[in-house]
Write an enzyme that holds these catalytic residues in place. Sequence first.
Site, PDB file in Angstrom:
ATOM      1  N   SER A  70       0.834  -1.205   0.000  1.00 20.00           N
ATOM      2  CA  SER A  70       0.000   0.000   0.000  1.00 20.00           C
ATOM      3  C   SER A  70       0.866   1.250   0.000  1.00 20.00           C
ATOM      4  O   SER A  70       2.015   1.224   0.453  1.00 20.00           O
ATOM      5  CB  SER A  70      -0.881   0.045   1.246  1.00 20.00           C
TER       6      SER A  70
HETATM    7  N1  SAH Z   1       0.380  -5.441   3.950  1.00 15.94           N
HETATM    8  C1  SAH Z   1       1.184  -5.851   2.831  1.00 15.94           C
HETATM    9  C2  SAH Z   1       0.495  -5.682   1.518  1.00 15.94           C
HETATM   10  C3  SAH Z   1      -0.490  -6.664   1.329  1.00 15.94           C
HETATM   11  S1  SAH Z   1      -1.086  -6.968  -0.282  1.00 15.94           S
HETATM   12  C4  SAH Z   1       2.504  -5.128   2.784  1.00 15.94           C
HETATM   13  O1  SAH Z   1       2.763  -4.278   3.639  1.00 15.94           O
HETATM   14  O2  SAH Z   1       3.287  -5.439   1.893  1.00 15.94           O
HETATM   15  C5  SAH Z   1      -2.267  -8.176   0.230  1.00 15.94           C
HETATM   16  C6  SAH Z   1      -1.677  -9.505   0.589  1.00 15.94           C
HETATM   17  O3  SAH Z   1      -2.763 -10.321   1.034  1.00 15.94           O
HETATM   18  C7  SAH Z   1      -1.044 -10.239  -0.595  1.00 15.94           C
HETATM   19  O4  SAH Z   1       0.256 -10.609  -0.264  1.00 15.94           O
HETATM   20  C8  SAH Z   1      -1.950 -11.446  -0.782  1.00 15.94           C
HETATM   21  O5  SAH Z   1      -1.265 -12.604  -1.225  1.00 15.94           O
HETATM   22  C9  SAH Z   1      -2.518 -11.639   0.606  1.00 15.94           C
HETATM   23  N2  SAH Z   1      -3.792 -12.370   0.686  1.00 15.94           N
HETATM   24  C10 SAH Z   1      -4.872 -12.302  -0.135  1.00 15.94           C
HETATM   25  N3  SAH Z   1      -5.854 -13.134   0.269  1.00 15.94           N
HETATM   26  C11 SAH Z   1      -5.374 -13.733   1.406  1.00 15.94           C
HETATM   27  C12 SAH Z   1      -5.916 -14.716   2.305  1.00 15.94           C
HETATM   28  N4  SAH Z   1      -7.118 -15.256   2.115  1.00 15.94           N
HETATM   29  N5  SAH Z   1      -5.156 -15.096   3.348  1.00 15.94           N
HETATM   30  C13 SAH Z   1      -3.910 -14.581   3.562  1.00 15.94           C
HETATM   31  N6  SAH Z   1      -3.352 -13.656   2.743  1.00 15.94           N
HETATM   32  C14 SAH Z   1      -4.068 -13.241   1.677  1.00 15.94           C
END
Ligand code: SAH
Length: 221
Positions: A70
């Site tokens: 983000s």
């Molecule tokens: N907070 C992160 C950005 C996250 S992007 C940072 O600081 O980099 C969202 C993330 O959620 C991705 O890595 C994606 O693979 C994960 N994601 C999506 N659905 C998910 C689920 N059901 N369980 C766990 N992770 C998930």
Amino acid sequence: MSQHDLNWLITHTEPRASGMIHQLEEQGITHSELLALMGNIPRHEFVEPAFSHLAYSATPLPIGRNQTISQPLTVARMTEWLLQYARLGRVLEIGTGSGYQTRILAHFFNKVHTIERQQSLYQQAKQRLSSMGVNNVEHLFADGQAGWPHRIEMDAVIITAMASKIPLALTNCLKENGILIMPIDHPTPQIGCWRKEGDRWKCLGNESAYFVPLLEGMEHA
Ligand code: SAH
């Protein structure tokens, strides 16, 4: 912010991060410890190498596997809500991604539980944070919609991927008066902060933001 805080911030800020910190202040982020921390964390180590020159810009960036980190303002806003409203004991994060938000949570909370469904992102983030000496984070490779496996009650839950509705397992693990931060996509994409009050949710804040979707199941390397 006091002159003392400002001086501390300037001498400890990663040179490339100072523009990002000034911009966050202009955008209304006021928590000086948070600004100092974000000024110190090498954000360029969390993004795909080809984008590291943009790491301190006001934009989301690729972290691999079609996922994004983000933009700094969204990370700062979510964290400020937690600092303002949550008890800083245990937090559950769904979507470890690069581990950048996890790294920030680990500074403020006693214990961070974080879940990632994409195996290579899970491995990289775990390795990255341990090489930075962060030792109060438990990483799990799983579908975060099922919650943390050992029925631990959380002071806060933060979901960093967009769902159409909140998985029940995630609200159930939240303590009474616990804080939930999650993106919603109606009427426009935004991130919101709620407090659990019995079977009601009191909205404490919201702000426009875009997130990648919360997906089902696990994805191996
Ligand atoms: N907070 C992160 C950005 C996250 S992007 C940072 O600081 O980099 C969202 C993330 O959620 C991705 O890595 C994606 O693979 C994960 N994601 C999506 N659905 C998910 C689920 N059901 N369980 C766990 N992770 C998930």
